[in-house]
Write a protein that holds these residues in place. Structure first.
Motif, mmCIF file in Angstrom:
data_model
loop_
_atom_site.group_PDB
_atom_site.id
_atom_site.type_symbol
_atom_site.label_atom_id
_atom_site.label_comp_id
_atom_site.label_asym_id
_atom_site.label_seq_id
_atom_site.Cartn_x
_atom_site.Cartn_y
_atom_site.Cartn_z
ATOM 1 N N SER A 27 -8.138 42.693 -16.088
ATOM 2 C CA SER A 27 -6.800 42.639 -16.182
ATOM 3 C C SER A 27 -6.408 43.548 -14.919
ATOM 4 N N PRO A 28 -5.067 43.048 -14.590
ATOM 5 C CA PRO A 28 -4.763 44.062 -13.274
ATOM 6 C C PRO A 28 -4.703 45.377 -13.333
ATOM 7 N N SER A 29 -5.093 46.215 -12.289
ATOM 8 C CA SER A 29 -4.907 47.752 -12.573
ATOM 9 C C SER A 29 -3.457 48.017 -12.519
ATOM 10 N N PRO A 30 -3.026 49.062 -12.823
ATOM 11 C CA PRO A 30 -1.422 49.671 -12.724
ATOM 12 C C PRO A 30 -0.954 49.531 -11.468
ATOM 13 N N VAL A 31 -1.896 49.722 -10.423
ATOM 14 C CA VAL A 31 -1.334 49.761 -9.132
ATOM 15 C C VAL A 31 -1.254 48.377 -8.686
ATOM 16 N N GLN A 32 -1.949 47.300 -9.112
ATOM 17 C CA GLN A 32 -1.693 45.935 -8.876
ATOM 18 C C GLN A 32 -0.522 45.518 -9.495
ATOM 19 N N PRO A 92 -21.186 52.248 8.475
ATOM 20 C CA PRO A 92 -21.848 50.962 8.152
ATOM 21 C C PRO A 92 -20.813 50.046 7.244
ATOM 22 N N SER A 93 -20.021 50.804 6.147
ATOM 23 C CA SER A 93 -19.124 49.828 5.356
ATOM 24 C C SER A 93 -17.734 50.117 5.527
ATOM 25 N N ALA A 94 -16.950 49.289 5.155
ATOM 26 C CA ALA A 94 -15.395 49.591 5.266
ATOM 27 C C ALA A 94 -15.141 50.005 3.813
ATOM 28 N N ASN A 95 -15.237 51.052 3.533
ATOM 29 C CA ASN A 95 -15.003 51.510 2.086
ATOM 30 C C ASN A 95 -14.084 52.851 2.225
ATOM 31 N N ARG A 96 -13.836 53.384 1.010
ATOM 32 C CA ARG A 96 -13.147 54.458 0.966
ATOM 33 C C ARG A 96 -13.690 55.643 1.615
ATOM 34 N N SER A 128 -8.315 46.405 -0.643
ATOM 35 C CA SER A 128 -8.732 47.089 -2.131
ATOM 36 C C SER A 128 -8.887 48.734 -1.751
ATOM 37 N N VAL A 129 -9.313 48.974 -0.371
ATOM 38 C CA VAL A 129 -9.498 50.364 -0.235
ATOM 39 C C VAL A 129 -8.125 51.103 -0.168
ATOM 40 N N TYR A 130 -7.180 50.250 0.277
ATOM 41 C CA TYR A 130 -5.548 50.770 0.436
ATOM 42 C C TYR A 130 -4.799 50.860 -0.768
ATOM 43 N N THR A 131 -5.238 50.085 -1.891
ATOM 44 C CA THR A 131 -4.745 50.063 -3.127
ATOM 45 C C THR A 131 -5.558 50.778 -4.090
ATOM 46 N N SER A 132 -6.434 51.479 -3.695
ATOM 47 C CA SER A 132 -7.352 52.405 -4.621
ATOM 48 C C SER A 132 -6.667 53.655 -5.100
#
Length: 230
Positions: A27-32, A92-96, A128-132
């Motif tokens: 299910s889409p998150s509240p942010v989505q 090393p990763s494009a993460n939060r 996804s990082v910027y919508t977290s």
């Protein structure tokens, strides 16, 4: 009687049968949900006449180093008007984690410049990082910024794409030749210090971003001018 998946596949194949599979949809998150309902109105910077340090653009880019054998990710934040880069980070990763490390540098630099982050705009894509929750909590509640999204990928975020293009064109060989992640970080540290303090930009009158800020912001002292030798 239990059978393994290989026997099951063989029996299904012999009898020309298929095994239906249906993955459960998340299910889409509240942010989505909020972003979906606001589609078409997420870009707060398009067509706006913004002053220095009023709106920032950011994203990740992948870079190859160690002769092209290893990959890392760079995130940077660039001011739309002055081209000033107040923060960057490599990992090393494009993460939060990488995003928050970059943003902490932005906070520190803005404090040094005597500028508040309240009501500024941070613009990026729908990664996804910027919508977290962590990112949005920091932007909206922690620093009280306004969040803006490109709804058509890179086309809606040309400022950071331009920064990536210039960076890779001008120091591409140094990036590739970096032998380790610490060395790669030092390459970008040197690059962005030069970019802010010395590199001249046609869009701001062929002067460096830091000098431009000194000329346009009341909170900053103008860059000292070097007298020409007679």
């Amino acid at each position: 009687q239990r059978v393994n998946h290989k026997r099951l596949r063989r029996l299904l194949s012999e009898h020309e049968l298929g095994l239906s599979r249906q993955a459960s949809k998340h299910s889409p998150s509240p942010v989505q949900k909020i972003l979906g309902e606001a589609a078409g109105n997420l870009n707060l910077v398009a067509g706006q006449d913004l002053g220095p340090l009023e709106a920032f653009s950011t994203d990740f880019t992948e870079v190859a180093y160690a002769g092209g054998d290893r990959k890392a990710y760079l995130m940077a934040v660039v001011d739309l008007e002055s081209k000033y880069v107040p923060g960057w980070a490599v990992g090393p990763s494009a993460n939060r984690k990488l995003a928050m490390r970059c943003w902490e540098q932005v906070r520190e630099q803005m404090a040094i410049l005597g500028e508040s982050l309240d009501e500024k705009i941070i613009h990026h894509d729908l990664d996804s990082v910027y919508t977290s929750y962590r990112w949005l909590h920091a932007m909206l509640l922690g620093d009280e910024l306004r969040v803006s999204y490109s709804e058509n990928g890179a086309k809606g975020n040309p400022w950071i794409e331009s920064l990536w293009g210039r960076t890779k064109d001008e120091i591409g060989s140094r990036i590739t030749e970096a032998s380790s992640l610490p060395v790669l970080r030092s390459v970008f540290d040197e690059r962005f210090r030069y970019y802010n303090q010395e590199r001249r930009h046609s869009s701001i009158g062929y002067i460096p971003p830091r000098e431009h800020l000194g000329q346009t912001l009341d909170t900053l002292e103008p860059e000292p001018q070097i007298a020409a030798a007679s």
